[in-house]
Design a protein around this motif. Structure first.
Motif, PDB file in Angstrom:
ATOM      1  N   PRO A  45      11.759  18.438 -37.951  1.00 18.42           N
ATOM      2  CA  PRO A  45      12.214  19.722 -38.493  1.00 18.42           C
ATOM      3  C   PRO A  45      13.618  20.085 -38.011  1.00 18.42           C
ATOM      4  N   PHE A  46      13.953  19.644 -36.805  1.00 19.08           N
ATOM      5  CA  PHE A  46      15.308  19.829 -36.279  1.00 19.08           C
ATOM      6  C   PHE A  46      15.748  18.532 -35.632  1.00 19.08           C
ATOM      7  N   HIS A  47      17.051  18.250 -35.749  1.00 15.49           N
ATOM      8  CA  HIS A  47      17.557  17.040 -35.115  1.00 15.49           C
ATOM      9  C   HIS A  47      17.672  17.228 -33.611  1.00 15.49           C
ATOM     10  N   ALA A  48      18.015  18.450 -33.223  1.00 11.86           N
ATOM     11  CA  ALA A  48      18.201  18.701 -31.794  1.00 11.86           C
ATOM     12  C   ALA A  48      17.825  20.131 -31.475  1.00 11.86           C
ATOM     13  N   ILE A  49      17.386  20.324 -30.242  1.00 17.28           N
ATOM     14  CA  ILE A  49      17.151  21.674 -29.754  1.00 17.28           C
ATOM     15  C   ILE A  49      18.078  21.895 -28.564  1.00 17.28           C
ATOM     16  N   VAL A  50      18.803  22.994 -28.630  1.00 18.21           N
ATOM     17  CA  VAL A  50      19.722  23.322 -27.537  1.00 18.21           C
ATOM     18  C   VAL A  50      19.016  24.292 -26.609  1.00 18.21           C
ATOM     19  N   LEU A  51      18.940  23.920 -25.335  1.00 17.25           N
ATOM     20  CA  LEU A  51      18.151  24.714 -24.405  1.00 17.25           C
ATOM     21  C   LEU A  51      18.999  25.184 -23.216  1.00 17.25           C
ATOM     22  N   PRO A  52      19.510  26.397 -23.312  1.00 15.52           N
ATOM     23  CA  PRO A  52      20.219  26.960 -22.167  1.00 15.52           C
ATOM     24  C   PRO A  52      19.216  27.388 -21.103  1.00 15.52           C
ATOM     25  N   VAL A  53      19.365  26.855 -19.913  1.00 16.48           N
ATOM     26  CA  VAL A  53      18.368  27.103 -18.873  1.00 16.48           C
ATOM     27  C   VAL A  53      18.447  28.525 -18.344  1.00 16.48           C
ATOM     28  N   LYS A  54      19.660  28.963 -18.036  1.00 14.81           N
ATOM     29  CA  LYS A  54      19.813  30.279 -17.419  1.00 14.81           C
ATOM     30  C   LYS A  54      20.550  31.209 -18.376  1.00 14.81           C
ATOM     31  N   MET A  55      19.788  32.086 -19.003  1.00 11.83           N
ATOM     32  CA  MET A  55      20.346  32.956 -20.028  1.00 11.83           C
ATOM     33  C   MET A  55      21.375  33.944 -19.458  1.00 11.83           C
ATOM     34  N   SER A  56      21.243  34.258 -18.170  1.00  6.21           N
ATOM     35  CA  SER A  56      22.123  35.276 -17.597  1.00  6.21           C
ATOM     36  C   SER A  56      23.492  34.697 -17.210  1.00  6.21           C
ATOM     37  N   ASP A  57      23.591  33.387 -17.267  1.00  6.33           N
ATOM     38  CA  ASP A  57      24.862  32.770 -16.895  1.00  6.33           C
ATOM     39  C   ASP A  57      25.790  32.679 -18.108  1.00  6.33           C
ATOM     40  N   ALA A  58      26.943  33.329 -18.000  1.00  7.02           N
ATOM     41  CA  ALA A  58      27.849  33.440 -19.141  1.00  7.02           C
ATOM     42  C   ALA A  58      28.362  32.083 -19.610  1.00  7.02           C
ATOM     43  N   ASP A  59      28.671  31.210 -18.641  1.00  5.67           N
ATOM     44  CA  ASP A  59      29.186  29.891 -19.006  1.00  5.67           C
ATOM     45  C   ASP A  59      28.135  29.084 -19.758  1.00  5.67           C
ATOM     46  N   THR A  60      26.900  29.171 -19.289  1.00  6.04           N
ATOM     47  CA  THR A  60      25.794  28.477 -19.961  1.00  6.04           C
ATOM     48  C   THR A  60      25.691  28.937 -21.407  1.00  6.04           C
ATOM     49  N   MET A  61      25.713  30.241 -21.603  1.00  7.41           N
ATOM     50  CA  MET A  61      25.532  30.761 -22.955  1.00  7.41           C
ATOM     51  C   MET A  61      26.716  30.420 -23.854  1.00  7.41           C
ATOM     52  N   MET A  62      27.883  30.409 -23.258  1.00  6.89           N
ATOM     53  CA  MET A  62      29.054  30.061 -24.052  1.00  6.89           C
ATOM     54  C   MET A  62      28.945  28.612 -24.524  1.00  6.89           C
TER      55      MET A  62
END
Length: 569
Positions: free
Chosen positions: A471-488
């Motif tokens: 259904p999806f080729h890839a899933i992107v999984l940010p581990v720490k939602m509160s970290d700005a760099d991670t979310m970016m």
RNA sequence: CGGGGCGUAGCGCAGCCCGGUUAGCGCGCCUGCUUCGGGAGUAGGAAGUCGGAGGUUCAAAUCCUCUCGCCCCGACCA
């Protein structure tokens, strides 16, 4: 798609009415929801997989020159009266009435409708051949719907129908179709085999099934190392070698077997192996009585018997009819001394027998030392036993048949003129003679394929989709939602992959990483791109391979290439 | 269609045999605080026609009758 906004519900536990892995996982991963027995909704994740399979099916159909159409679901019942299939389908046909009381059926397949279309337009051999197909919901009131969408009452099927002026033309399309089916299943990543099969309700003579191997499949396939492979409903075999034989006696010896009705009881009582016994099964075909003789420990294949008798309506005699014919209670029937007009069909495995133990046609008695040809005459000799694992292969005669289970994904038939004759569908040949269309029909279970793909490959964590129908080729999984760099990083990778045309799921739910990992495993996306604080600082991201359960650290910049390479392999 | 089992909160279940006041538990859901790379902890909270109808009874999730739904096995083994 952003998980936080998506309708992607997952369960930790399986609903209690799900039995087999694919059904449980389809429920847990939020692919489907049940409305009522054998009727399911497809939720976004399930629908995506269904679409990908449909897409592959379309490409393969179009490649061999089939044309897509869409026929109605609602069928006037007169069509089925015309084809004679009303009674064949019987209660399996969903029927309804309109406000005037006219009967309709919900289409179980579309031979009648498509034949009705063809007879109106195709008038000349110059317009042939033609192959039409559709991908449409089908309705069958199954005796016992089960295993989720594996055997449903409402399901999605691709059905194709071909029209020809000659058998050669049909054979060509049939071969192309078989090739297209093999390609379709290969492209879906499903290990499959084409086997000779039973025609069932569709009719026609030559037909093959495409079976995808799966432990919990309902089809049984018998395979020999010599290359012979067949559905167990149709497979032929030489049976198992006889360990010992019953001696022929000068004349049949009547032995008392009080209350001994089953093969097991009689063989225990007489202390001989069941192979000494010959089971006499009584059937009615039209007005004539039929006695079928098979080895005691074997099972009769009624479908083979139907074919031998050329009668789809063969039925076993009821106890009172048995009494009328044999003069004895049920359980003591035998071939000796039956009324002269009774047809006696003998399975070839009995050729190896010397003597036989058979029912005496007298209550509480059997006969020992009976000899075929002397004590009774066989009217016909025909293969009617069900082949089993461990039987000797009929093709090569020295190898043993092995059993493998699978799911029937496709079934193709040479219909010949079965429907065109019943429905008077004709064209003019090059001599100006009116002739009936020679037809073929070709079914493929699209919704069932979703379940089969799961059934064919899963583990204790969840689904493992094949690359081509995920259904999806890839899933992107940010581990720490509160970290700005991670979310970016998550947003930029998500955008980058999407722009490049990949189906990406961004797990932007504000929840603990463990939950996301478990869910990602459950829904089975082949690649997981994990974004962790530490590795991101070094410009790296993690790629997790669901199927191999393996993780790799790669440069952030290399993600797009990595995905492209993974899916082109 | 025959046999068996089950319907209690979104999911998984206990309670029923032996009737008794506000019907429980785990997961999930909502709120606060703490936690935060493999299904968190804590405090509080919302959510139930006990599948439905009828009956017995002072009283029914519990007993009886009917009914609907769901699941499993079988529907050739003479």
């Amino acid at each position: 798609m952003r998980w936080s906004k998506a309708y992607l519900p997952t369960y930790k536990e399986s609903p209690s009415d799900a039995e087999i892995p694919s059904h449980k996982l389809m429920m847990r991963a939020g692919l489907i929801r049940k409305l009522t027995a054998g009727v399911y909704s497809f939720l976004p994740l399930g629908w995506r997989v269904l679409h990908k399979i449909e897409h592959i099916v379309r490409e393969e159909m179009d490649r061999i020159g089939c044309q897509e159409i869409m026929m109605p679901i609602l069928h006037p019942s007169e069509l089925y009266e015309e084809s004679g299939r009303l009674k064949h389908f019987g209660p399996e046909l969903f029927t309804l009435k309109d406000r005037r009381g006219r009967f309709f059926a919900l289409g179980p397949t579309h031979e009648e409708v498509v034949t009705d279309i063809a007879r109106a337009e195709i008038k000349s051999y110059r317009q042939l051949p033609q192959t039409l197909y559709q991908i449409l919901v089908k309705f069958r009131d199954e005796i016992r719907p089960r295993f989720g969408v594996m055997r449903a009452r409402e399901f999605i099927m691709k059905d194709a129908y071909s029209f020809h002026e000659s058998h050669e033309s049909l054979a060509e399309t049939y071969t192309n179709m078989a090739e297209a089916y093999r390609r379709t299943l290969d492209r879906c990543g499903l290990e499959n085999v084409m086997v000779e099969a039973d025609a069932g309700k569709i009719g026609g003579d030559v037909n093959h099934e495409f079976v995808v191997f799966a432990e919990h499949g309902e089809s049984e396939i018998l395979i020999c190392s010599c290359g012979y492979v067949a559905n167990s409903e149709r497979a032929e075999s030489l049976g198992k070698p006889l360990a010992s034989k019953e001696k022929v006696q000068k004349k049949p010896e009547q032995v008392s077997t009080p209350k001994m009705k089953t093969v097991e009881q009689v063989s225990n009582f007489l202390d001989v192996s069941p192979a000494h016994l010959v089971k006499t099964m009584l059937y009615k075909s039209g007005d004539s009585m039929v006695a079928v003789l098979i080895p005691g420990e074997r099972t009769l294949n009624e479908s083979k018997l139907s074919k031998v008798l050329d009668d789809p309506y063969v039925e076993p005699l009821r106890d009172d009819d048995i009494k009328k014919l044999t003069g004895a209670e049920a359980g003591y029937a035998g071939p000796v001394g039956l009324p002269g007009d009774t047809r006696i069909i003998v399975d070839p495995t009995l050729d190896e027998y010397d003597g036989m133990i058979v029912g005496a046609n007298a209550t509480d008695a059997h006969l020992r030392g009976v000899k075929m040809g002397r004590d009774f005459e066989a009217t016909e000799r025909a293969d009617v036993i069900a082949a089993e694992e461990g039987d000797r292969c009929k093709r090569c005669s020295d190898q043993i048949l092995q059993l493998r289970r699978g799911v029937e994904m496709g079934h193709i038939f040479k219909l010949d003129t079965k429907y065109s004759k019943a429905m008077s569908a004709t064209f003019l040949d090059n001599e100006g003679k009116e002739r009936h269309f020679i037809m073929g029909c070709y079914g493929f279970g699209v919704s069932r394929a979703v379940a089969a793909a799961i059934e064919a490959d899963y583990d204790d964590k969840g689904i493992r989709w094949p690359k081509t129908i995920t259904p999806f080729h890839a899933i992107v999984l940010p581990v720490k939602m509160s970290d700005a760099d991670t979310m970016m990083a998550a947003e930029s990778i998500y955008a980058e992959l999407r722009e490049a045309g990949w189906d990406v799921l961004l797990d932007d739910r504000d929840t603990r990483a463990g939950v996301k990992f478990k869910d990602a495993d459950l829904i089975g996306i082949p690649l997981r791109i994990t974004l962790g604080e530490r590795s991101l600082k070094e410009g790296k991201v993690e790629i997790y391979h669901r199927r191999d359960d393996r993780t790799e650290l790669i440069d952030r910049e290399g993600v797009l290439d990595y995905v492209r390479e993974f899916y082109s392999a």
